[in-house]
Design a protein around this motif. Structure first.
Motif, PDB file in Angstrom:
ATOM      1  N   LEU A 103       0.993  -0.909   0.018  1.00  0.00           N
ATOM      2  CA  LEU A 103       0.448  -0.084   0.063  1.00  0.00           C
ATOM      3  C   LEU A 103       0.978   0.774  -0.477  1.00  0.00           C
ATOM      4  O   LEU A 103       1.928   1.349   1.168  1.00  0.00           O
ATOM      5  N   TYR A 104       0.394   2.138  -0.239  1.00  0.00           N
ATOM      6  CA  TYR A 104       1.198   3.617  -0.774  1.00  0.00           C
ATOM      7  C   TYR A 104       0.496   4.814   0.237  1.00  0.00           C
ATOM      8  O   TYR A 104      -0.638   4.467   1.131  1.00  0.00           O
ATOM      9  N   VAL A 105       1.642   5.455   0.822  1.00  0.00           N
ATOM     10  CA  VAL A 105       1.468   6.093   1.953  1.00  0.00           C
ATOM     11  C   VAL A 105       1.281   7.648   1.614  1.00  0.00           C
ATOM     12  O   VAL A 105       2.187   8.387   1.052  1.00  0.00           O
ATOM     13  N   LEU A 106       0.128   7.984   2.520  1.00  0.00           N
ATOM     14  CA  LEU A 106      -0.089   9.900   1.793  1.00  0.00           C
ATOM     15  C   LEU A 106      -0.239  10.325   3.367  1.00  0.00           C
ATOM     16  O   LEU A 106      -0.964   9.951   4.255  1.00  0.00           O
ATOM     17  N   PRO A 107      -0.152  11.696   3.419  1.00  0.00           N
ATOM     18  CA  PRO A 107      -0.053  12.363   4.697  1.00  0.00           C
ATOM     19  C   PRO A 107      -1.397  13.026   4.260  1.00  0.00           C
ATOM     20  O   PRO A 107      -1.936  13.178   3.482  1.00  0.00           O
ATOM     21  N   ALA A 108      -2.153  12.298   6.179  1.00  0.00           N
ATOM     22  CA  ALA A 108      -3.361  13.006   6.129  1.00  0.00           C
ATOM     23  C   ALA A 108      -3.201  14.743   6.483  1.00  0.00           C
ATOM     24  O   ALA A 108      -4.490  14.679   7.254  1.00  0.00           O
ATOM     25  N   GLU A 109      -1.991  15.019   6.834  1.00  0.00           N
ATOM     26  CA  GLU A 109      -2.264  16.694   7.098  1.00  0.00           C
ATOM     27  C   GLU A 109      -2.570  18.143   6.237  1.00  0.00           C
ATOM     28  O   GLU A 109      -2.561  16.871   5.523  1.00  0.00           O
ATOM     29  N   GLY A 110      -3.055  18.676   6.920  1.00  0.00           N
ATOM     30  CA  GLY A 110      -3.827  19.887   7.150  1.00  0.00           C
ATOM     31  C   GLY A 110      -2.876  21.073   7.329  1.00  0.00           C
ATOM     32  O   GLY A 110      -1.601  20.669   7.026  1.00  0.00           O
ATOM     33  N   SER A 111      -3.760  21.746   5.987  1.00  0.00           N
ATOM     34  CA  SER A 111      -2.124  23.203   6.297  1.00  0.00           C
ATOM     35  C   SER A 111      -2.942  23.696   7.113  1.00  0.00           C
ATOM     36  O   SER A 111      -3.207  23.710   8.115  1.00  0.00           O
ATOM     37  N   ILE A 112      -1.573  24.964   7.678  1.00  0.00           N
ATOM     38  CA  ILE A 112      -1.815  26.187   9.361  1.00  0.00           C
ATOM     39  C   ILE A 112      -3.185  26.396   9.041  1.00  0.00           C
ATOM     40  O   ILE A 112      -3.786  25.959   9.965  1.00  0.00           O
ATOM     41  N   LEU A 113      -3.931  26.798   8.054  1.00  0.00           N
ATOM     42  CA  LEU A 113      -4.836  27.503   8.030  1.00  0.00           C
ATOM     43  C   LEU A 113      -5.813  26.785   7.997  1.00  0.00           C
ATOM     44  O   LEU A 113      -7.098  27.021   8.609  1.00  0.00           O
ATOM     45  N   GLN A 114      -5.843  25.511   7.345  1.00  0.00           N
ATOM     46  CA  GLN A 114      -7.248  24.308   7.113  1.00  0.00           C
ATOM     47  C   GLN A 114      -6.983  24.111   9.362  1.00  0.00           C
ATOM     48  O   GLN A 114      -8.806  23.347  10.222  1.00  0.00           O
ATOM     49  N   ARG A 115      -6.118  23.677   9.401  1.00  0.00           N
ATOM     50  CA  ARG A 115      -5.725  23.254  10.945  1.00  0.00           C
ATOM     51  C   ARG A 115      -6.225  24.893  12.033  1.00  0.00           C
ATOM     52  O   ARG A 115      -7.032  23.825  13.252  1.00  0.00           O
ATOM     53  N   ALA A 116      -6.351  25.551  11.423  1.00  0.00           N
ATOM     54  CA  ALA A 116      -6.429  26.614  12.397  1.00  0.00           C
ATOM     55  C   ALA A 116      -8.384  26.798  12.232  1.00  0.00           C
ATOM     56  O   ALA A 116      -9.147  27.236  13.334  1.00  0.00           O
ATOM     57  N   TYR A 117      -8.816  26.532  10.561  1.00  0.00           N
ATOM     58  CA  TYR A 117     -10.532  27.300  10.795  1.00  0.00           C
ATOM     59  C   TYR A 117     -10.978  25.310  11.390  1.00  0.00           C
ATOM     60  O   TYR A 117     -12.109  25.774  11.990  1.00  0.00           O
ATOM     61  N   ALA A 118     -10.361  24.660  11.282  1.00  0.00           N
ATOM     62  CA  ALA A 118     -10.611  23.404  11.938  1.00  0.00           C
ATOM     63  C   ALA A 118     -11.255  23.917  13.193  1.00  0.00           C
ATOM     64  O   ALA A 118     -12.063  22.999  14.365  1.00  0.00           O
ATOM     65  N   PHE A 119     -10.011  23.805  14.161  1.00  0.00           N
ATOM     66  CA  PHE A 119      -9.924  24.713  15.676  1.00  0.00           C
ATOM     67  C   PHE A 119     -11.421  25.286  16.221  1.00  0.00           C
ATOM     68  O   PHE A 119     -11.512  25.259  16.363  1.00  0.00           O
ATOM     69  N   LEU A 120     -11.681  26.523  15.052  1.00  0.00           N
ATOM     70  CA  LEU A 120     -12.538  27.545  15.348  1.00  0.00           C
ATOM     71  C   LEU A 120     -13.757  27.085  14.897  1.00  0.00           C
ATOM     72  O   LEU A 120     -14.701  27.844  15.948  1.00  0.00           O
ATOM     73  N   LYS A 121     -13.465  25.983  14.009  1.00  0.00           N
ATOM     74  CA  LYS A 121     -15.441  25.384  13.906  1.00  0.00           C
ATOM     75  C   LYS A 121     -15.600  24.758  14.978  1.00  0.00           C
ATOM     76  O   LYS A 121     -16.567  24.896  15.191  1.00  0.00           O
ATOM     77  N   PHE A 122     -14.572  23.834  15.319  1.00  0.00           N
ATOM     78  CA  PHE A 122     -14.764  23.191  16.466  1.00  0.00           C
ATOM     79  C   PHE A 122     -14.996  23.978  18.029  1.00  0.00           C
ATOM     80  O   PHE A 122     -16.847  23.393  18.331  1.00  0.00           O
ATOM     81  N   SER A 123     -14.441  24.534  17.960  1.00  0.00           N
ATOM     82  CA  SER A 123     -14.855  25.397  19.693  1.00  0.00           C
ATOM     83  C   SER A 123     -16.249  26.369  19.343  1.00  0.00           C
ATOM     84  O   SER A 123     -16.934  25.791  20.004  1.00  0.00           O
TER      85      SER A 123
END
Length: 231
Positions: free
Chosen positions: A108-128
């Motif tokens: 199997l091939y390995v792909l990072p599942a990380e988002g960008s800093i902006l995506q992480r910040a948006y997810a953080f604020l949306k969740f909160s």
């Protein structure tokens, strides 16, 4: 002695919208979109970012079904076989559980599942804000993953090129952690007339670094840091 078997779901989930504005789920795998009914999606979701023995699948699936509130029409075994046939779940087998894990991951091939800093910040604020979650709890959910040196090197390689687990093992074996371009990857990993992408997983299992890489890939996957793909 009976062989060991381990299962997981591969690919990634996305939501699509049809011309009527109705949302429906698809699984993206190998550059293709796969439709799945509710029962198949429940099974795929149960095994996504999990590695399970055969006897563990039913409890995971029943838990997902109970949360979704719909009644399954087909036997679970029929659903398992259909997703195996379609390649949306995969099985690794071997004499030991490690052998089964190697068989599961090596191709199997390995792909990072990380988002960008902006995506992480948006997810953080949306969740909160949406769920009125205390910032301290939200920070805990979205804090940076703590990785071993092997895990950091695997993520670094996966960001640079689409590599199979077996190819990552060979990178470790040859001390390759920087990949300038695709041509250099091919020259470094397939540096003789006998090695191919088909037989490398069988060759790589004998390399001294194979166990460390397999365990690191498995741990990254279970922590939802990577997606497993096939091409």
């Amino acid at each position: 002695m009976r062989k060991k078997s381990l299962y997981t779901a591969i690919g990634r989930f996305e939501r699509r919208t049809n011309h009527k504005g109705q949302a429906y789920p698809v699984i993206l795998l190998g550059g293709n979109e796969y439709m799945a009914d509710l029962q198949e999606m429940a099974l795929w979701t149960s095994l996504n970012w999990r590695i399970a023995r055969r006897e563990e699948i039913a409890p995971l699936y029943e838990k997902t079904i109970s949360r979704s509130g719909f009644s399954a029409e087909r036997p679970l075994e029929a659903c398992i076989q259909r997703l195996l046939m379609r390649g949306l779940i995969v099985c690794g087998t071997g004499e030991t559980e490690y052998d089964a894990l190697y068989d599961l991951l090596a191709f199997l091939y390995v792909l990072p599942a990380e988002g960008s800093i902006l995506q992480r910040a948006y997810a953080f604020l949306k969740f909160s804000l949406r769920f009125h979650t205390p910032l301290s709890a939200a920070r805990k959910l979205f804090r940076k993953d703590k990785r071993t040196e092997n895990e950091r090197q695997i993520m670094g390689l996966a960001r640079q090129a689409l590599l199979s687990t077996a190819e990552i093992i060979k990178c470790f074996e040859k001390g390759i952690y920087s990949l300038p371009n695709e041509e250099s990857i091919m020259d470094s990993l397939y540096d003789d007339e006998d090695t191919t992408s088909d037989n490398l997983p069988f060759l790589a299992c004998t390399f001294p670094s194979s166990r460390a890489v397999i365990l690191a890939v498995a741990n990254l996957y279970l922590r939802k840091q990577i997606i497993l793909e096939r091409i």
